[in-house]
Design a protein around this motif. Structure first.
Motif, PDB file in Angstrom:
ATOM      1  N   LEU A  22      26.917  -4.310 -40.776  1.00  0.00           N
ATOM      2  CA  LEU A  22      28.155  -5.090 -40.729  1.00  0.00           C
ATOM      3  C   LEU A  22      29.130  -4.545 -39.685  1.00  0.00           C
ATOM      4  N   LYS A  23      29.254  -3.236 -39.593  1.00  0.00           N
ATOM      5  CA  LYS A  23      30.163  -2.650 -38.599  1.00  0.00           C
ATOM      6  C   LYS A  23      29.690  -2.950 -37.181  1.00  0.00           C
ATOM      7  N   SER A  24      28.383  -2.986 -36.970  1.00  0.00           N
ATOM      8  CA  SER A  24      27.862  -3.222 -35.624  1.00  0.00           C
ATOM      9  C   SER A  24      28.223  -4.611 -35.102  1.00  0.00           C
ATOM     10  N   ILE A  25      28.468  -5.550 -36.012  1.00  0.00           N
ATOM     11  CA  ILE A  25      28.860  -6.889 -35.561  1.00  0.00           C
ATOM     12  C   ILE A  25      30.370  -7.109 -35.698  1.00  0.00           C
ATOM     13  N   GLY A  26      31.104  -6.044 -36.035  1.00  0.00           N
ATOM     14  CA  GLY A  26      32.559  -6.139 -36.042  1.00  0.00           C
ATOM     15  C   GLY A  26      33.195  -6.523 -37.356  1.00  0.00           C
ATOM     16  N   ALA A  27      32.509  -6.316 -38.465  1.00  0.00           N
ATOM     17  CA  ALA A  27      33.066  -6.675 -39.776  1.00  0.00           C
ATOM     18  C   ALA A  27      34.343  -5.900 -40.053  1.00  0.00           C
ATOM     19  N   LEU A  28      35.261  -6.560 -40.699  1.00  0.00           N
ATOM     20  CA  LEU A  28      36.517  -5.946 -41.117  1.00  0.00           C
ATOM     21  C   LEU A  28      36.472  -5.819 -42.629  1.00  0.00           C
ATOM     22  N   TYR A  29      36.447  -4.599 -43.114  1.00  0.00           N
ATOM     23  CA  TYR A  29      36.427  -4.384 -44.561  1.00  0.00           C
ATOM     24  C   TYR A  29      37.828  -4.569 -45.109  1.00  0.00           C
ATOM     25  N   ILE A  30      37.951  -5.461 -46.105  1.00  0.00           N
ATOM     26  CA  ILE A  30      39.256  -5.697 -46.726  1.00  0.00           C
ATOM     27  C   ILE A  30      39.320  -5.039 -48.100  1.00  0.00           C
ATOM     28  N   GLN A  31      38.184  -4.668 -48.635  1.00  0.00           N
ATOM     29  CA  GLN A  31      38.044  -3.886 -49.867  1.00  0.00           C
ATOM     30  C   GLN A  31      36.677  -3.230 -49.803  1.00  0.00           C
ATOM     31  N   GLN A  32      36.415  -2.336 -50.749  1.00  0.00           N
ATOM     32  CA  GLN A  32      35.102  -1.725 -50.792  1.00  0.00           C
ATOM     33  C   GLN A  32      34.050  -2.812 -51.025  1.00  0.00           C
ATOM     34  N   SER A  33      33.070  -2.854 -50.146  1.00  0.00           N
ATOM     35  CA  SER A  33      31.954  -3.807 -50.212  1.00  0.00           C
ATOM     36  C   SER A  33      32.376  -5.260 -50.055  1.00  0.00           C
ATOM     37  N   VAL A  34      33.545  -5.497 -49.485  1.00  0.00           N
ATOM     38  CA  VAL A  34      34.014  -6.855 -49.180  1.00  0.00           C
ATOM     39  C   VAL A  34      34.520  -6.839 -47.743  1.00  0.00           C
ATOM     40  N   CYS A  35      33.905  -7.676 -46.922  1.00  0.00           N
ATOM     41  CA  CYS A  35      34.333  -7.711 -45.525  1.00  0.00           C
ATOM     42  C   CYS A  35      34.483  -9.155 -45.057  1.00  0.00           C
ATOM     43  N   ILE A  36      35.107  -9.260 -43.904  1.00  0.00           N
ATOM     44  CA  ILE A  36      35.381 -10.576 -43.331  1.00  0.00           C
ATOM     45  C   ILE A  36      34.944 -10.565 -41.877  1.00  0.00           C
ATOM     46  N   LEU A  37      34.445 -11.697 -41.429  1.00  0.00           N
ATOM     47  CA  LEU A  37      33.961 -11.869 -40.060  1.00  0.00           C
ATOM     48  C   LEU A  37      34.268 -13.281 -39.596  1.00  0.00           C
ATOM     49  N   PRO A  38      34.542 -13.455 -38.312  1.00  0.00           N
ATOM     50  CA  PRO A  38      34.612 -14.826 -37.802  1.00  0.00           C
ATOM     51  C   PRO A  38      33.239 -15.481 -37.960  1.00  0.00           C
ATOM     52  N   LEU A  39      33.228 -16.752 -38.170  1.00  0.00           N
ATOM     53  CA  LEU A  39      31.983 -17.483 -38.380  1.00  0.00           C
ATOM     54  C   LEU A  39      31.360 -17.801 -37.017  1.00  0.00           C
ATOM     55  N   THR A  40      30.299 -17.078 -36.705  1.00  0.00           N
ATOM     56  CA  THR A  40      29.559 -17.290 -35.455  1.00  0.00           C
ATOM     57  C   THR A  40      28.075 -17.353 -35.791  1.00  0.00           C
ATOM     58  N   SER A  72      49.873 -16.822 -42.309  1.00  0.00           N
ATOM     59  CA  SER A  72      50.302 -15.419 -42.277  1.00  0.00           C
ATOM     60  C   SER A  72      49.116 -14.492 -42.541  1.00  0.00           C
ATOM     61  N   THR A  73      48.203 -14.892 -43.406  1.00  0.00           N
ATOM     62  CA  THR A  73      47.003 -14.098 -43.676  1.00  0.00           C
ATOM     63  C   THR A  73      46.122 -14.058 -42.431  1.00  0.00           C
ATOM     64  N   GLU A  74      45.971 -15.197 -41.786  1.00  0.00           N
ATOM     65  CA  GLU A  74      45.153 -15.254 -40.567  1.00  0.00           C
ATOM     66  C   GLU A  74      45.726 -14.330 -39.497  1.00  0.00           C
ATOM     67  N   ALA A  75      47.047 -14.349 -39.330  1.00  0.00           N
ATOM     68  CA  ALA A  75      47.693 -13.483 -38.342  1.00  0.00           C
ATOM     69  C   ALA A  75      47.457 -12.005 -38.685  1.00  0.00           C
ATOM     70  N   GLN A  76      47.549 -11.674 -39.970  1.00  0.00           N
ATOM     71  CA  GLN A  76      47.287 -10.302 -40.414  1.00  0.00           C
ATOM     72  C   GLN A  76      45.856  -9.886 -40.106  1.00  0.00           C
ATOM     73  N   LEU A  77      44.920 -10.763 -40.399  1.00  0.00           N
ATOM     74  CA  LEU A  77      43.509 -10.453 -40.165  1.00  0.00           C
ATOM     75  C   LEU A  77      43.218 -10.263 -38.682  1.00  0.00           C
ATOM     76  N   ILE A  78      43.770 -11.123 -37.858  1.00  0.00           N
ATOM     77  CA  ILE A  78      43.564 -10.991 -36.410  1.00  0.00           C
ATOM     78  C   ILE A  78      44.135  -9.663 -35.927  1.00  0.00           C
ATOM     79  N   ALA A  79      45.307  -9.291 -36.450  1.00  0.00           N
ATOM     80  CA  ALA A  79      45.911  -8.012 -36.073  1.00  0.00           C
ATOM     81  C   ALA A  79      45.009  -6.846 -36.486  1.00  0.00           C
ATOM     82  N   LEU A  80      44.421  -6.928 -37.669  1.00  0.00           N
ATOM     83  CA  LEU A  80      43.527  -5.859 -38.136  1.00  0.00           C
ATOM     84  C   LEU A  80      42.253  -5.774 -37.294  1.00  0.00           C
TER      85      LEU A  80
END
Length: 178
Positions: A22-40, A72-80
């Motif tokens: 997950l890290k190799s493709i740029g995943a952003l962990y928002i909690q333990q074992s929960v991550c977010i990625l742009p849909l590609t 506001s959540t989207e802006a936060q995620l992009i910043a992270l």
């Protein structure tokens, strides 16, 4: 895309493999074992691979495709995401600086040998590969990408100039069979 997974504690190698994947493709962990990625295409492909890996190891995984976040959540995620890339680009820039310093030191010491050229060529290949990996996960086109590209080009120029000095020191023209 939001991905949530749970796998047994042992063997820990499975958790590490998932994390690296997950890290190799740029995943952003928002909690333990929960991550977010742009849909590609690549993130979807990795989600399928992750599903298989987790299932094969008696775990659970959920993959959710999110149409839209609150602005506001989207802006936060992009910043992270951008912060993550900024850290990676800074490490890369440090690598470029070390590369250029090495060439400068070799020049000052007059170490104009083909062996030094080969070592520096290998290091430049490593820097290029490193940059491509970061750039590939830079989903929101960080301003650091342009700076890093410029630094990489400066590394290429430094190596080219050093290589010319080696050929001159050896009494050859670059490209000439030795």
């Amino acid at each position: 895309m939001v991905i949530s997974y749970r796998v047994p504690a042992e063997p820990s190698t499975v958790r590490v493999k998932i994390w690296r994947m997950l890290k190799s493709i740029g995943a952003l962990y928002i909690q333990q074992s929960v991550c977010i990625l742009p849909l590609t295409m690549e993130t979807q492909k990795t989600a399928v691979q992750l599903q298989s890996l987790v299932n094969d190891n008696h775990g659970e995984v959920q993959s959710l495709q999110v149409e839209q976040f609150e602005s506001s959540t989207e802006a936060q995620l992009i910043a992270l995401f951008s912060e993550q890339r900024a850290v990676e680009y800074q490490e890369f820039l440090n690598g470029c600086s070390t590369f250029k310093q090495e060439i400068q030191t070799e020049t000052e010491l007059g170490k104009f040998t083909f062996h030094e050229v080969e070592e520096n060529e290998a290091e430049l290949v490593r820097l290029k590969r490193w940059y491509r990996k970061i750039w590939k996960r830079d989903f929101f086109q960080s301003e650091h990408a342009r700076i890093s590209q410029t630094e990489l080009e400066e590394c290429e120029i430094a190596l080219s100039n050093f290589t010319q000095r080696v050929y001159q020191a050896e009494g050859h023209t670059e490209g000439e069979l030795v």
